[in-house]
Motif scaffolding. Sequence first.
Motif, mmCIF file in Angstrom:
data_model
loop_
_atom_site.group_PDB
_atom_site.id
_atom_site.type_symbol
_atom_site.label_atom_id
_atom_site.label_comp_id
_atom_site.label_asym_id
_atom_site.label_seq_id
_atom_site.Cartn_x
_atom_site.Cartn_y
_atom_site.Cartn_z
ATOM 1 N N PHE A 162 0.798 -1.231 0.000
ATOM 2 C CA PHE A 162 0.000 0.000 0.000
ATOM 3 C C PHE A 162 0.830 1.281 0.000
ATOM 4 O O PHE A 162 0.371 2.311 -0.508
ATOM 5 C CB PHE A 162 -0.940 0.012 1.210
ATOM 6 C CG PHE A 162 -2.155 -0.850 1.030
ATOM 7 C CD1 PHE A 162 -3.270 -0.371 0.354
ATOM 8 C CD2 PHE A 162 -2.177 -2.141 1.514
ATOM 9 C CE1 PHE A 162 -4.387 -1.173 0.169
ATOM 10 C CE2 PHE A 162 -3.287 -2.946 1.336
ATOM 11 C CZ PHE A 162 -4.399 -2.463 0.666
ATOM 12 N N LEU A 163 2.035 1.239 0.559
ATOM 13 C CA LEU A 163 2.785 2.478 0.723
ATOM 14 C C LEU A 163 3.958 2.632 -0.237
ATOM 15 O O LEU A 163 4.667 3.636 -0.188
ATOM 16 C CB LEU A 163 3.285 2.595 2.172
ATOM 17 C CG LEU A 163 2.201 2.558 3.256
ATOM 18 C CD1 LEU A 163 2.823 2.836 4.633
ATOM 19 C CD2 LEU A 163 1.087 3.545 2.968
ATOM 20 N N LEU A 205 -1.484 2.192 8.152
ATOM 21 C CA LEU A 205 -2.005 2.051 6.789
ATOM 22 C C LEU A 205 -3.264 2.890 6.596
ATOM 23 O O LEU A 205 -3.466 3.484 5.534
ATOM 24 C CB LEU A 205 -2.287 0.579 6.491
ATOM 25 C CG LEU A 205 -1.046 -0.316 6.417
ATOM 26 C CD1 LEU A 205 -1.442 -1.772 6.174
ATOM 27 C CD2 LEU A 205 -0.096 0.155 5.324
ATOM 28 N N ARG A 206 -4.118 2.943 7.602
ATOM 29 C CA ARG A 206 -5.310 3.778 7.498
ATOM 30 C C ARG A 206 -4.948 5.254 7.414
ATOM 31 O O ARG A 206 -5.607 6.027 6.724
ATOM 32 C CB ARG A 206 -6.221 3.534 8.698
ATOM 33 C CG ARG A 206 -7.026 2.246 8.585
ATOM 34 C CD ARG A 206 -7.872 1.998 9.810
ATOM 35 N NE ARG A 206 -8.795 0.896 9.594
ATOM 36 C CZ ARG A 206 -9.439 0.253 10.557
ATOM 37 N NH1 ARG A 206 -9.260 0.600 11.811
ATOM 38 N NH2 ARG A 206 -10.272 -0.730 10.253
ATOM 39 N N GLY A 207 -3.872 5.632 8.119
ATOM 40 C CA GLY A 207 -3.483 7.033 8.120
ATOM 41 C C GLY A 207 -2.750 7.468 6.869
ATOM 42 O O GLY A 207 -2.824 8.639 6.484
ATOM 43 N N LYS A 208 -2.055 6.538 6.208
ATOM 44 C CA LYS A 208 -1.209 6.915 5.074
ATOM 45 C C LYS A 208 -1.755 6.476 3.719
ATOM 46 O O LYS A 208 -1.273 6.947 2.687
ATOM 47 C CB LYS A 208 0.190 6.322 5.254
ATOM 48 C CG LYS A 208 0.945 6.899 6.442
ATOM 49 C CD LYS A 208 2.340 6.298 6.554
ATOM 50 C CE LYS A 208 3.112 6.895 7.722
ATOM 51 N NZ LYS A 208 4.482 6.309 7.841
ATOM 52 N N SER A 209 -2.749 5.578 3.701
ATOM 53 C CA SER A 209 -3.280 5.076 2.427
ATOM 54 C C SER A 209 -4.787 5.290 2.384
ATOM 55 O O SER A 209 -5.526 4.757 3.214
ATOM 56 C CB SER A 209 -2.967 3.586 2.260
ATOM 57 O OG SER A 209 -3.642 3.058 1.141
ATOM 58 N N THR A 210 -5.226 6.057 1.404
ATOM 59 C CA THR A 210 -6.671 6.276 1.235
ATOM 60 C C THR A 210 -7.363 5.040 0.681
ATOM 61 O O THR A 210 -8.578 4.936 0.739
ATOM 62 C CB THR A 210 -6.926 7.459 0.283
ATOM 63 O OG1 THR A 210 -6.300 7.193 -0.974
ATOM 64 C CG2 THR A 210 -6.364 8.745 0.870
#
Length: 214
Positions: A162-163, A205-210
Amino acid sequence: MANNNRELGNFLRKARSQVDPEQAGLPPDSRTRRVPGLRREEVARLAGVSTDYYARLEQGRPIAPSPGVVDALCRALGLDEAGRTYLHTLLGVTAAPSRRHSRSAQRLRPGLHQLIDALDGEPVLVLGRRSDVLAANRMAKALFTDFDRMPVRHRNYARWMFLSEEPRSLFVDWEDQARAAVESLRLEVGGDADDQATNDLVAELRGKSTEFDH
């Protein structure tokens, strides 16, 4: 627990109506949902009890579930601390204290590194809990990325998926691969909702990936 405990039944029905089936880790279901949230049989499956057993709880039948069953129901319904306490109170069961922990370090058995290095014709990744990358052979490092060059806490397959930009160009079916990575994490959370390392990863992951929650 008294017969016809309407308060318990109302609480359980309301709680399951507020759970998103997909976020609970359930596979896609083509059946039309008449009401929002989880069905009785889905709550039962997530909690590891029979549908009849759970239905009788919702009906306020005289059942005395064990603390382990109540904790499993709390996890299946995604209850917060207040909800967990309230459900335990309704059922007359003492709630176990909330635990925030991380499990022991993950290590490969001796000789496994040599074994995966010997499988040089195929890319091999060894994933541990929460999809941490524990080992990768030369082919895997060339095809995916060299996880050994990352900081230890970043050596995670879902995090990379994801990142990083690499997976999006590498996988033609990136969305399917990403969805599979999310499903694996949901299973981890369902198996041990108090594991701090898993919760920290999900929060990152919730904070950095929409796209992580979609």
